[in-house]
Design an enzyme around this catalytic site. Structure first.
Site, short mmCIF file in Angstrom:
data_model
loop_
_atom_site.label_atom_id
_atom_site.label_comp_id
_atom_site.label_asym_id
_atom_site.label_seq_id
_atom_site.Cartn_x
_atom_site.Cartn_y
_atom_site.Cartn_z
N LYS A 57 0.87 -1.24 0.00
CA LYS A 57 0.20 -0.04 -0.24
C LYS A 57 0.79 1.16 0.12
CE LYS A 57 -2.17 -1.15 3.96
NZ LYS A 57 -3.51 -0.96 4.85
N LYS A 59 2.89 2.32 2.46
CA LYS A 59 2.86 2.66 3.68
C LYS A 59 3.83 2.19 4.45
CE LYS A 59 -1.38 3.51 6.14
NZ LYS A 59 -2.58 3.06 6.77
#
Length: 147
Positions: A57, A59
């Site tokens: 993602k 992240k």
């Protein structure tokens, strides 16, 4: 729709709630979300994003999966923490854990409506002026380098 979890004594059905997140740098907004989610049912399951999934993602979290899991398991509202390794596992998790209610913050409004054929879906308002992103930005301003 899923009929719900296992029966407790007397034949009553346990209402299971499921939410997902990274829960990095646990803060008051997280705790409020977990408390409100738990108040909507009897059992709260949290799908915790794995480090590998966070990487997919794009992240980064300050704490690794094991640290975040241990902290979440200590929160009184949380009954079970499961790993979230992909976007696609949600329907399988709803079915596996006999989930009645799927809960996410309202910043995800509409994104999980595809689960409505499996369970009720609720988007709860976020706590204003607090987020893991804001905390990481404040740490950078204080000169704390990212991990």
């Amino acid at each position: 729709m899923s009929s719900g979890g296992a029966s407790a004594g007397g034949g009553s059905v346990i209402k299971t709630v499921l939410t997902y997140g990274t829960f990095d740098v646990l803060h008051a907004g997280h705790i409020r979300l977990l408390a409100r989610a738990k108040a909507l049912g009897d059992r709260l399951i949290v799908g915790l994003s794995t480090d590998g999934f966070n990487s997919l993602k794009h992240k980064r979290s300050l704490l690794d999966f094991d640290n975040r899991r241990i902290v979440l398991e200590a929160v009184r509202y949380v009954d079970l923490v499961i790993p979230e390794g992909s976007w696609d596992q949600k329907i399988a998790d709803v079915r596996r854990y006999c989930v009645n209610l799927f809960v996410m913050g309202d910043d995800w409004e509409g994104k999980f409506d595809f689960l409505k054929s499996e369970c009720e879906v609720v988007y709860l308002p976020r706590t204003e002026n607090i987020s893991s992103t804001l905390i990481r930005e404040e740490l950078l301003e204080l000169g704390v380098p990212p991990r």
